[in-house]
Write an enzyme that holds these catalytic residues in place. Sequence first.
Site, short mmCIF file in Angstrom:
data_model
loop_
_atom_site.label_atom_id
_atom_site.label_comp_id
_atom_site.label_asym_id
_atom_site.label_seq_id
_atom_site.Cartn_x
_atom_site.Cartn_y
_atom_site.Cartn_z
N HIS A 80 0.95 -1.04 -0.13
CA HIS A 80 -0.04 -0.03 -0.04
C HIS A 80 0.90 1.29 -0.08
CE1 HIS A 80 -3.26 -2.55 2.34
NE2 HIS A 80 -2.93 -3.20 1.16
N HIS A 235 -9.26 -2.56 -4.99
CA HIS A 235 -7.94 -2.84 -3.72
C HIS A 235 -7.01 -3.68 -4.82
CE1 HIS A 235 -6.04 -2.84 0.09
NE2 HIS A 235 -5.82 -4.10 -0.40
N ASP A 239 -2.97 -3.04 -4.92
CA ASP A 239 -1.81 -4.03 -4.63
C ASP A 239 -1.29 -4.32 -5.78
OD1 ASP A 239 -2.67 -4.45 -2.03
OD2 ASP A 239 -3.89 -6.41 -2.41
N HIS A 262 -0.26 -11.42 -4.84
CA HIS A 262 0.92 -10.73 -4.53
C HIS A 262 2.11 -11.73 -5.40
CE1 HIS A 262 -0.39 -7.93 -2.15
NE2 HIS A 262 -0.64 -8.51 -1.30
#
Length: 283
Positions: A80, A235, A239, A262
């Site tokens: 973030h 969101h 990321d 991720h």
Amino acid sequence: MKLKTQRTIENEFNVSGVGLHTGRKVEFTVKPAKAGEGVRFFDKRNPGAPFVRALASNVLNTVRRTLIGNESFSVSTVEHFLAAASALGIGNLQVWVDGGEAPVLDGSALAWSEFFIKAGVKDLEIPARVLTLERPEVVYEGLSAVIALPSDELRYTFVLDYPNTVIGSQTFSFAPGEGDFIRDVAPARTFGFYDEIKALTESNLAKGCDLSNALVIMENGYSSPLKFSMEPARHKCLDLIGDMFLAGVILSAHIIAIRSGHKLNVKMAGEIEKIGGIINGHS
């Protein structure tokens, strides 16, 4: 937004809070840096330890967060913070870390963006390092993929698919040159499913998670009203922006992520990092 020069901040700032996964008090002290230094993380408790630069090649773990480090120091959940820096074109910072994790704040990148703006964004005299892809790049695993396509502009597109849940299928696209990151992306909160929370805490994750910093997906709805439509997909795009910062270059490409997390985001950032290093004679 097409950057002509590298950027840092005018003034240092300090942020403390709780780590999303550790649940402990953590602190970031963010300072200006010189052109070409990149974003470097330092251990405030051990100033003599080697710093860790924000690069995909320094990522140690991607389970539910992005953790970077070396043999003596690591810092977790940097995505973030890096997304906010990326959106403002800030590529050079010193970050002194106490506690090994970024403060979660409200679970979005909004507060980080506001801290950067309040500190002042400073243009440096060295040209920005921009990489334009010459051919597509693809990384995938199962039904998930990240694709980087040559493009004259930077654009991120995220395709989210959680069938049989209130999220369903969502697609969100953001181009810094067209949209407003602080308005359209930064406020989107991290999210998780209610039935996963116990398993996460048993794995020493999400210990700092609560309804003030996360959107919890229930069987028939959300734990709080959405801030805007497709907040989960926004969101995930946030990321993606933060993880792609780890490529170490400003990229001119269309990044399309399909059901990625991720792990795949960072894998693509690593491929771009290698390309950038070869083109610029660093490998």
